[in-house]
Design a protein around this motif. Structure first.
Motif, PDB file in Angstrom:
ATOM      1  N   THR A 183       0.694   4.026  -2.978  1.00  0.00           N
ATOM      2  CA  THR A 183       0.397   5.428  -2.681  1.00  0.00           C
ATOM      3  C   THR A 183       1.502   6.341  -3.194  1.00  0.00           C
ATOM      4  N   GLN A 184       2.742   5.947  -2.938  1.00  0.00           N
ATOM      5  CA  GLN A 184       3.872   6.770  -3.387  1.00  0.00           C
ATOM      6  C   GLN A 184       3.875   6.911  -4.911  1.00  0.00           C
ATOM      7  N   ASP A 212       0.827  -1.206   0.000  1.00  0.00           N
ATOM      8  CA  ASP A 212       0.000   0.000   0.000  1.00  0.00           C
ATOM      9  C   ASP A 212       0.864   1.260   0.000  1.00  0.00           C
ATOM     10  N   ARG A 225       1.326   6.645  -6.939  1.00  0.00           N
ATOM     11  CA  ARG A 225       0.204   7.492  -7.392  1.00  0.00           C
ATOM     12  C   ARG A 225       0.532   8.971  -7.174  1.00  0.00           C
ATOM     13  N   ASP A 226       1.186   9.262  -6.039  1.00  0.00           N
ATOM     14  CA  ASP A 226       1.514  10.666  -5.748  1.00  0.00           C
ATOM     15  C   ASP A 226       2.546  11.214  -6.728  1.00  0.00           C
TER      16      ASP A 226
END
Ligand SMILES: Cc1ncc(COP(=O)(O)O)c(C=O)c1O
Length: 481
Positions: free
Chosen positions: A379-380, A375, A382-383
């Motif tokens: 997340t990283q 996860d 996507r950012d």
């Protein structure tokens, strides 16, 4: 019949929404080119005839001809007089010249290896138990081509606990899954045999097949997983001698093959009388779903040869795996192995047998850790890279990421200067395909993954290589796994 043919219906389906904006012949050519580069259309397969594709797409035959001409001029189709165009790659599409960077950077973040460190304390405990058990074995000669009975029993019991009754004499202990696969290929195939594989697939399996001079028949996975009609067409057109599949948290895509698809795959491969080899190396790493039941349980009459390993569930350094096969096949494999080696070390087998008595003490913390790391990585990414696409897998060890453009040899070559080790997506398929893909494992701690994605951002956005921060990587691998 061995020549694979792409039907007009398949090509229409793969092209998706049609037509795009702009000249139709160019859109079509670019669409087909992207499918080739993404490994969705197999090399050396025949394209549909101009007339059949024109009918299927509702375009004129001249448009299809113009499109095929563009593909031919760009090196994606070869045409011989009187035959249909055959899919190929221009020489420049491949970047085989990018070797894996060496581990020279002091704070390297290794995205080339999808394997976890050993679970804290447990491997020591396992070897302590192994040393206690060892004296009983010292009076024997210690050669165990099939494996120690204690370990074969423990492996068989694990299959039974996972839903597949198994007798210890169906198990051959090996030096890991890779050794298991090469033993199977060496024993059960001959040069020139056709072997059907997922595309993408595990690169070292491809190396084994190449070294054994087998003819590899890749069947493309779709973004959603296995494409049953495509699989069935490829199997029926080529009648492969053997099929090698990774249905459980597939490496590199993470896909899990649904039960219904397993049954159908089994049915097709029984019809084509293919040896079915199922690599279950990642099967115990189910993160969001119940653990899959072993593939062979879907048809207990079929001669499935399954491969298992301690590497991803416990530790790669054990170098321990196994084959589960019908008894006669197990005996044949054990007999053939003497050309390569004479059995697996006793102490490692005893340690593994102890670990398998209570696998959950290693597996449960591993799954929790992997879920969290997956996860964080997602997340990283996507950012930092909203334009990159990937699916979050329900298990396994990596994300299979698609970039808008080819990663390119210069980015791969620059990666070590940024303290990164990356594997080109091309290693997971036929040379030249998957140029826009990267496999990014989530096997390292969260802080390392965070730092790794910042470095990726600097690498891809042309930043400075000097800013790489120290972190705690202990990686000592020199190959990608
Ligand atoms: C699908 C698959 N098969 C086989 C292997 C090799 O495993 P082992 O370490 O047991 O040889 C790996 C390792 O990454 C893998 O992902």
């Amino acid at each position: 019949m061995t020549q694979r043919k792409i039907s007009p219906a398949t090509l229409t389906h793969l092209l998706g929404r049609w037509p795009g904006r702009g000249a139709a012949y160019l859109n079509l050519a670019r669409g087909i080119q992207q499918l080739i580069l993404d490994g969705r259309l197999p090399l050396a397969a025949q394209l549909p005839s101009e007339r059949a594709l024109a009918d299927a797409l509702g375009l004129s035959r001249n448009t299809i001809k113009a499109s095929y001409d563009v593909l031919r001029d760009d090196g994606f189709v070869q045409v011989r007089p009187g035959t249909r165009g055959v899919i190929t790659l221009p020489p420049t599409a491949s970047t085989p010249g990018v070797p894996l960077p060496p581990l020279t950077h002091p704070h390297l973040i290794d995205f080339a290896v999808a394997a976890l460190p050993a679970p804290e304390g447990l491997i020591h405990q396992a070897f302590a138990h192994a040393l206690t058990a060892l004296p009983a074995y010292l009076p024997t000669h210690g050669y165990t081509p099939l494996g120690l009975p204690a370990l074969r029993e423990a492996v068989a019991a694990r299959y039974a606990a996972r839903g597949l009754p198994t007798s210890p004499d169906q198990i051959v202990v090996t030096f890991g899954a890779q050794h298991a696969f090469s033993l199977i290929v060496r024993t059960l195939t001959r040069p020139g045999d056709r072997v059907l594989v997922d595309q993408p697939t595990y690169p070292h399996a491809l190396s084994t097949l190449r070294e054994s001079a087998c003819r590899v028949i890749p069947v493309a996975l779709t973004p959603e997983g296995w494409d049953l009609p495509g699989f069935e067409a490829a199997a029926r057109q080529t009648s492969p001698h053997l099929a090698y599949l990774i249905p459980d948290f597939h490496n590199p895509t993470g896909h899990l093959m649904p039960d219904g698809v397993r049954k159908q795959v089994m049915r097709v491969l029984r019809d084509t009388r293919s040896v079915i080899v199922i690599d279950e190396t990642l099967a115990e790493l189910a993160l969001d779903v119940p653990p899959p039941v072993p593939f062979a349980s879907h048809d207990r009459q079929a001669a499935v040869v399954s491969i298992g390993s301690m590497s991803k569930s416990f530790w790669g350094g054990l170098r321990l795996g196994w084959i589960r096969a019908p008894r006669d096949v197990a005996e044949r494999l054990a007999a053939a192995r003497s050309a390569m080696d004479l059995g697996t070390p006793v102490v490692e087998q005893l340690a593994s047998a102890w670990l398998l008595q209570d696998p959950e003490q290693a597996l449960q913390p591993r799954r929790d850790q992997l879920r969290q790391q997956r996860d964080v990585l997602a997340t990283q990414l996507r950012d930092h890279f909203p334009e990159w696409t990937f699916r979050v897998p329900e298990g396994g060890l990596s994300l299979w990421v698609t970039l808008p453009q080819a990663v390119g040899p210069s980015v791969l070559a620059q990666a070590p200067r940024f303290g990164l080790r990356l594997t080109a997506g091309e290693r997971f398929g036929q040379a030249g395909v998957f140029a826009r893909q990267l496999r990014l494992p989530f096997a390292r701690p969260a802080d390392e993954l965070q730092e790794g994605v910042s470095r990726l951002a600097r690498l891809f956005r042309g930043g400075s290589a000097q800013e790489t921060r120290a972190h705690t990587s202990q990686s000592a691998a020199h190959e990608d796994v």
